[in-house]
Design an enzyme around this catalytic site. Sequence first.
Site, PDB file in Angstrom:
ATOM      1  N   SER A 144       6.162  -7.340   3.875  1.00 18.23           N
ATOM      2  CA  SER A 144       5.833  -6.729   1.847  1.00 18.23           C
ATOM      3  C   SER A 144       4.929  -8.328   1.636  1.00 18.23           C
ATOM      4  O   SER A 144       4.854  -9.311   2.177  1.00 18.23           O
ATOM      5  CB  SER A 144       7.399  -7.203   1.427  1.00 18.23           C
ATOM      6  N   TYR A 157      15.085 -11.880   1.102  1.00 14.78           N
ATOM      7  CA  TYR A 157      14.917 -10.309   1.553  1.00 14.78           C
ATOM      8  C   TYR A 157      12.971 -11.167   1.403  1.00 14.78           C
ATOM      9  O   TYR A 157      12.268 -11.308   2.847  1.00 14.78           O
ATOM     10  CB  TYR A 157      14.702  -9.893   0.526  1.00 14.78           C
TER      11      TYR A 157
END
Length: 253
Positions: A144, A157
């Site tokens: 990401s 995350y």
Amino acid sequence: MTERKKALVTGGATGIGRSAVLALAGAGYDIAINYGSSKAAAEAVAKEAQGLGAKTLLVQCDVSNDAAVRQMMATIDASFGHLDALVNNAGTTATWKVKDLESLDMDEWDRTFAVNVRGTFQVSRAAVPLLKKGANPSIVNTASIVGLRPGPQPLPYAASKAAVVNLTKTLAWNLGPDIRVNAVAPGWMEGDWMERMLGEKYESLMTARAKATPLKRCVTADDVAEVMLNLIQSNRFVTGEIVVIDGGFTSST
């Protein structure tokens, strides 16, 4: 008749995973579709992939459980005999209040790392024997942009995706020259994931992000799947790379 290639997509029921399954099916791959709890969605995407000519295999498995991962790979071996591609897409996140470190539940932290990092490693490790029997085998991990450029996303995350970035490079070193390993790093992506992350501000924030992006829109799951497919089928001398997919946003800010 040329035998269709074989691929495994983890987290293949929804979002990026679903798009990856359909892109691979359209490119001539049979697909093992891993899912955690989204059985109905997995069955739906399997039907779509079959409509594109693919043989599909549904395999339910928590990728953080190594014994379950090993069993999943045995099931795939029995059905497919080899793998040509692996897409490590299974992932999860945690909840928190932005800039409030005390709002983090450490059990959620552990779960996020167990799925996103340990799971990626365990699936990759267990898949190596099958990939080595494939043709020009390739692994693509879902990282990401927050693993490269942190923002307001939950700390576990973002940190887990930074770990996936490093894991990708380390696996590329360890698995070469037999298996190439790369990752994609999507920016803000349209759809359910960002809706959950941004809540009631989804529309306004996504619109603002699109306006600030050189290509004037936010990334879609299909955009990500397109890059994954290119990394799998082409780019034969590319390994250990992280491909940012954000329409140029990070390069222009």
